[in-house]
Design a protein around this motif. Structure first.
Motif, PDB file in Angstrom:
ATOM      1  N   MET A  23      18.124  17.713  -6.926  1.00 49.52           N
ATOM      2  CA  MET A  23      17.465  16.969  -7.986  1.00 49.52           C
ATOM      3  C   MET A  23      18.479  16.568  -9.059  1.00 49.52           C
ATOM      4  O   MET A  23      18.440  15.461  -9.574  1.00 49.52           O
ATOM      5  N   SER A  24      19.389  17.512  -9.376  1.00 45.21           N
ATOM      6  CA  SER A  24      20.393  17.204 -10.373  1.00 45.21           C
ATOM      7  C   SER A  24      21.279  16.054  -9.913  1.00 45.21           C
ATOM      8  O   SER A  24      21.612  15.160 -10.678  1.00 45.21           O
ATOM      9  N   PHE A  25      21.624  16.056  -8.618  1.00 48.25           N
ATOM     10  CA  PHE A  25      22.461  14.985  -8.068  1.00 48.25           C
ATOM     11  C   PHE A  25      21.755  13.642  -8.159  1.00 48.25           C
ATOM     12  O   PHE A  25      22.323  12.642  -8.600  1.00 48.25           O
ATOM     13  N   PHE A  26      20.464  13.621  -7.776  1.00 51.76           N
ATOM     14  CA  PHE A  26      19.708  12.374  -7.827  1.00 51.76           C
ATOM     15  C   PHE A  26      19.449  11.934  -9.266  1.00 51.76           C
ATOM     16  O   PHE A  26      19.377  10.735  -9.542  1.00 51.76           O
ATOM     17  N   GLU A  27      19.315  12.898 -10.169  1.00 53.79           N
ATOM     18  CA  GLU A  27      19.165  12.539 -11.572  1.00 53.79           C
ATOM     19  C   GLU A  27      20.430  11.874 -12.099  1.00 53.79           C
ATOM     20  O   GLU A  27      20.374  10.919 -12.882  1.00 53.79           O
ATOM     21  N   HIS A  28      21.595  12.393 -11.675  1.00 58.79           N
ATOM     22  CA  HIS A  28      22.861  11.759 -12.071  1.00 58.79           C
ATOM     23  C   HIS A  28      22.958  10.345 -11.502  1.00 58.79           C
ATOM     24  O   HIS A  28      23.425   9.423 -12.183  1.00 58.79           O
ATOM     25  N   LEU A  29      22.540  10.181 -10.259  1.00 58.78           N
ATOM     26  CA  LEU A  29      22.540   8.842  -9.666  1.00 58.78           C
ATOM     27  C   LEU A  29      21.622   7.899 -10.430  1.00 58.78           C
ATOM     28  O   LEU A  29      21.957   6.732 -10.658  1.00 58.78           O
ATOM     29  N   GLU A  30      20.469   8.410 -10.836  1.00 60.62           N
ATOM     30  CA  GLU A  30      19.531   7.592 -11.598  1.00 60.62           C
ATOM     31  C   GLU A  30      20.128   7.193 -12.942  1.00 60.62           C
ATOM     32  O   GLU A  30      19.998   6.040 -13.385  1.00 60.62           O
ATOM     33  N   ALA A  31      20.790   8.154 -13.606  1.00 64.77           N
ATOM     34  CA  ALA A  31      21.431   7.848 -14.886  1.00 64.77           C
ATOM     35  C   ALA A  31      22.531   6.811 -14.714  1.00 64.77           C
ATOM     36  O   ALA A  31      22.653   5.873 -15.509  1.00 64.77           O
ATOM     37  N   LEU A  32      23.336   6.979 -13.658  1.00 62.14           N
ATOM     38  CA  LEU A  32      24.411   6.015 -13.390  1.00 62.14           C
ATOM     39  C   LEU A  32      23.830   4.633 -13.105  1.00 62.14           C
ATOM     40  O   LEU A  32      24.390   3.614 -13.545  1.00 62.14           O
ATOM     41  N   ARG A  33      22.713   4.609 -12.376  1.00 55.37           N
ATOM     42  CA  ARG A  33      22.078   3.327 -12.056  1.00 55.37           C
ATOM     43  C   ARG A  33      21.678   2.580 -13.310  1.00 55.37           C
ATOM     44  O   ARG A  33      21.909   1.368 -13.433  1.00 55.37           O
ATOM     45  N   TRP A  34      21.129   3.290 -14.310  1.00 60.94           N
ATOM     46  CA  TRP A  34      20.706   2.631 -15.543  1.00 60.94           C
ATOM     47  C   TRP A  34      21.908   2.194 -16.381  1.00 60.94           C
ATOM     48  O   TRP A  34      21.863   1.158 -17.045  1.00 60.94           O
ATOM     49  N   HIS A  35      22.977   2.968 -16.347  1.00 58.74           N
ATOM     50  CA  HIS A  35      24.194   2.529 -17.047  1.00 58.74           C
ATOM     51  C   HIS A  35      24.726   1.233 -16.435  1.00 58.74           C
ATOM     52  O   HIS A  35      25.130   0.314 -17.168  1.00 58.74           O
ATOM     53  N   LEU A  36      24.730   1.163 -15.103  1.00 62.04           N
ATOM     54  CA  LEU A  36      25.215  -0.045 -14.427  1.00 62.04           C
ATOM     55  C   LEU A  36      24.266  -1.221 -14.658  1.00 62.04           C
ATOM     56  O   LEU A  36      24.716  -2.369 -14.779  1.00 62.04           O
ATOM     57  N   ILE A  37      22.968  -0.942 -14.716  1.00 59.82           N
ATOM     58  CA  ILE A  37      21.989  -2.012 -14.981  1.00 59.82           C
ATOM     59  C   ILE A  37      22.221  -2.600 -16.366  1.00 59.82           C
ATOM     60  O   ILE A  37      22.198  -3.826 -16.555  1.00 59.82           O
ATOM     61  N   ARG A  38      22.445  -1.735 -17.370  1.00 54.98           N
ATOM     62  CA  ARG A  38      22.694  -2.240 -18.728  1.00 54.98           C
ATOM     63  C   ARG A  38      23.991  -3.043 -18.776  1.00 54.98           C
ATOM     64  O   ARG A  38      24.071  -4.070 -19.463  1.00 54.98           O
ATOM     65  N   ALA A  39      25.024  -2.583 -18.061  1.00 58.26           N
ATOM     66  CA  ALA A  39      26.282  -3.325 -18.012  1.00 58.26           C
ATOM     67  C   ALA A  39      26.080  -4.683 -17.344  1.00 58.26           C
ATOM     68  O   ALA A  39      26.609  -5.704 -17.812  1.00 58.26           O
ATOM     69  N   ALA A  40      25.311  -4.704 -16.246  1.00 54.46           N
ATOM     70  CA  ALA A  40      25.027  -5.971 -15.567  1.00 54.46           C
ATOM     71  C   ALA A  40      24.219  -6.910 -16.464  1.00 54.46           C
ATOM     72  O   ALA A  40      24.438  -8.134 -16.466  1.00 54.46           O
ATOM     73  N   LEU A  41      23.299  -6.343 -17.231  1.00 53.38           N
ATOM     74  CA  LEU A  41      22.509  -7.152 -18.156  1.00 53.38           C
ATOM     75  C   LEU A  41      23.400  -7.778 -19.230  1.00 53.38           C
ATOM     76  O   LEU A  41      23.210  -8.949 -19.608  1.00 53.38           O
ATOM     77  N   ALA A  42      24.390  -7.013 -19.704  1.00 54.51           N
ATOM     78  CA  ALA A  42      25.336  -7.559 -20.684  1.00 54.51           C
ATOM     79  C   ALA A  42      26.134  -8.710 -20.088  1.00 54.51           C
ATOM     80  O   ALA A  42      26.355  -9.733 -20.753  1.00 54.51           O
ATOM     81  N   VAL A  43      26.537  -8.557 -18.822  1.00 58.69           N
ATOM     82  CA  VAL A  43      27.267  -9.636 -18.137  1.00 58.69           C
ATOM     83  C   VAL A  43      26.394 -10.884 -18.039  1.00 58.69           C
ATOM     84  O   VAL A  43      26.861 -12.011 -18.283  1.00 58.69           O
ATOM     85  N   VAL A  44      25.114 -10.702 -17.705  1.00 62.44           N
ATOM     86  CA  VAL A  44      24.189 -11.835 -17.593  1.00 62.44           C
ATOM     87  C   VAL A  44      24.011 -12.525 -18.942  1.00 62.44           C
ATOM     88  O   VAL A  44      23.953 -13.767 -19.024  1.00 62.44           O
ATOM     89  N   ILE A  45      23.924 -11.737 -20.011  1.00 62.97           N
ATOM     90  CA  ILE A  45      23.761 -12.320 -21.351  1.00 62.97           C
ATOM     91  C   ILE A  45      24.987 -13.150 -21.725  1.00 62.97           C
ATOM     92  O   ILE A  45      24.868 -14.296 -22.200  1.00 62.97           O
ATOM     93  N   PHE A  46      26.167 -12.584 -21.515  1.00 63.80           N
ATOM     94  CA  PHE A  46      27.394 -13.336 -21.805  1.00 63.80           C
ATOM     95  C   PHE A  46      27.483 -14.584 -20.925  1.00 63.80           C
ATOM     96  O   PHE A  46      27.918 -15.646 -21.390  1.00 63.80           O
ATOM     97  N   ALA A  47      27.102 -14.450 -19.656  1.00 57.74           N
ATOM     98  CA  ALA A  47      27.141 -15.596 -18.754  1.00 57.74           C
ATOM     99  C   ALA A  47      26.155 -16.678 -19.200  1.00 57.74           C
ATOM    100  O   ALA A  47      26.449 -17.883 -19.088  1.00 57.74           O
ATOM    101  N   SER A  48      25.006 -16.282 -19.711  1.00 55.64           N
ATOM    102  CA  SER A  48      24.018 -17.249 -20.196  1.00 55.64           C
ATOM    103  C   SER A  48      24.544 -18.012 -21.402  1.00 55.64           C
ATOM    104  O   SER A  48      24.339 -19.236 -21.524  1.00 55.64           O
ATOM    105  N   VAL A  49      25.214 -17.301 -22.301  1.00 53.43           N
ATOM    106  CA  VAL A  49      25.819 -17.969 -23.459  1.00 53.43           C
ATOM    107  C   VAL A  49      26.895 -18.954 -23.004  1.00 53.43           C
ATOM    108  O   VAL A  49      26.976 -20.086 -23.498  1.00 53.43           O
ATOM    109  N   ALA A  50      27.723 -18.523 -22.026  1.00 59.47           N
ATOM    110  CA  ALA A  50      28.764 -19.412 -21.495  1.00 59.47           C
ATOM    111  C   ALA A  50      28.134 -20.621 -20.808  1.00 59.47           C
ATOM    112  O   ALA A  50      28.646 -21.745 -20.918  1.00 59.47           O
ATOM    113  N   PHE A  51      27.014 -20.412 -20.113  1.00 56.53           N
ATOM    114  CA  PHE A  51      26.330 -21.518 -19.442  1.00 56.53           C
ATOM    115  C   PHE A  51      25.801 -22.527 -20.460  1.00 56.53           C
ATOM    116  O   PHE A  51      25.867 -23.745 -20.243  1.00 56.53           O
ATOM    117  N   ALA A  52      25.276 -22.027 -21.585  1.00 58.21           N
ATOM    118  CA  ALA A  52      24.727 -22.915 -22.614  1.00 58.21           C
ATOM    119  C   ALA A  52      25.816 -23.725 -23.303  1.00 58.21           C
ATOM    120  O   ALA A  52      25.574 -24.881 -23.707  1.00 58.21           O
TER     121      ALA A  52
END
Length: 295
Positions: A23-52
């Motif tokens: 469970m601890s291992f999967f919890e770490h994976l879940e935490a890492l997944r959300w960190h990567l999701i937030r990083a990907a969201l930041a990339v999308v936001i910057f890309a949207s500004v560049a697109f505009a």
């Protein structure tokens, strides 16, 4: 019966510990997944500004290295004038000044320009979002570190981001224009006209800038490996001659131009980074020795 009962209780406890660890291992994976999701969201936001704002970015940033008014070309001309004043018999300012860059770009696909806008916007978003990615990775790793380890690595995000930004700027302002100048003017025969596909141009600019930003992470990599005890400053000093050869090979790979000037311009900062990495490894070794003496 008592032994069987004890074995059964022990097996249940071991199974519980195993489930807890899983469970601890999967919890770490879940935490890492959300960190990567937030990083990907930041990339999308910057890309949207560049697109505009893509039209301004395309003309003033992406295509800037093809203009003779670009910073690198102006600095080359100023250096030529300086060398001419110091050694007029050996140097001429005309040899350094870039008077014209013949870059003719074409598009060969129906949706090529639209996909170009999307892909280059995503690339810009990735470049701008990497420092935030470093911060998210630090937030994921930080809870697993001890207090002293946190203090020792507290500047990770700052230094990693700084080195990446410096590398990207070096790749964009130095390596990219030198490479474009050489490749745009290089011909095997006068009967062959250089017509560059726009995708080829964009990928070249992106590769040169991103690759240089990644290469500039060498001190961070040395810090991590030295902290694990796999690398020492003594080993790096004794391997300096081999490192120089490797750096020259990397410079040849990073720069698509075979001229010695461009390779030298790329190799000098890499040599500086290697010497800086030796200092970093020395600092890590002194801290490790001090910790061993204290314990």
């Amino acid at each position: 019966m008592a032994n069987i009962g004890n074995k059964l209780i022990k097996a249940i406890k071991d199974k519980g510990n195993t489930l807890e660890n899983e469970m601890s291992f999967f919890e770490h994976l879940e935490a890492l997944r959300w960190h990567l999701i937030r990083a990907a969201l930041a990339v999308v936001i910057f890309a949207s500004v560049a697109f505009a704002w893509y039209n301004e970015i395309f003309e003033n940033i992406i295509m800037a290295p093809t203009h003779t008014t670009f910073w690198a070309y102006r600095m080359m001309c100023d250096m030529g004038e300086l060398f001419q004043n110091l050694l007029p018999k050996l140097f001429s300012a005309k040899d350094f000044c870039v008077e014209s860059i013949k870059v003719h770009l074409i598009n060969t696909e129906m949706a090529g320009q639209f996909t170009l806008k999307i892909n280059s916007s995503l690339m810009i978003g990735l470049v701008l979002g990497i420092p935030y990615l470093f911060w998210e990775l630090w937030r994921f790793i930080k809870p697993a570190l001890h207090e002293k380890e946190r203090k020792a690595a507290s500047g990770f995000v700052f230094y990693a981001s700084l080195l990446f930004i410096v590398g990207v700027m070096f790749g964009y302002f130095i390596i990219t224009p030198l490479s474009i100048r050489f490749l745009a003017g290089y011909t095997v025969s006068d009967t062959i006209q250089n017509l560059f596909d726009i995708d080829s141009y964009i990928s070249s600019v992106a590769t040169l800038t991103l690759a240089t930003g990644v290469v500039f992470q060498l001190p961070i990599l040395v810090y991590i490996v030295s902290s694990l005890g796999f690398l020492t400053p003594k080993l790096m000093r004794s391997s300096r001659r081999y490192a120089i050869v490797i750096i020259l090979i990397i410079a040849a790979i990073v720069t698509p131009t075979p001229d010695a000037l461009t390779m030298t311009v790329v190799a000098i900062p890499l040599l500086f980074l290697y010497e800086l990495s030796i200092i970093v490894a020395g600092v890590v070794e002194r801290r490790r020795r001090a910790k061993e003496l204290a314990s």
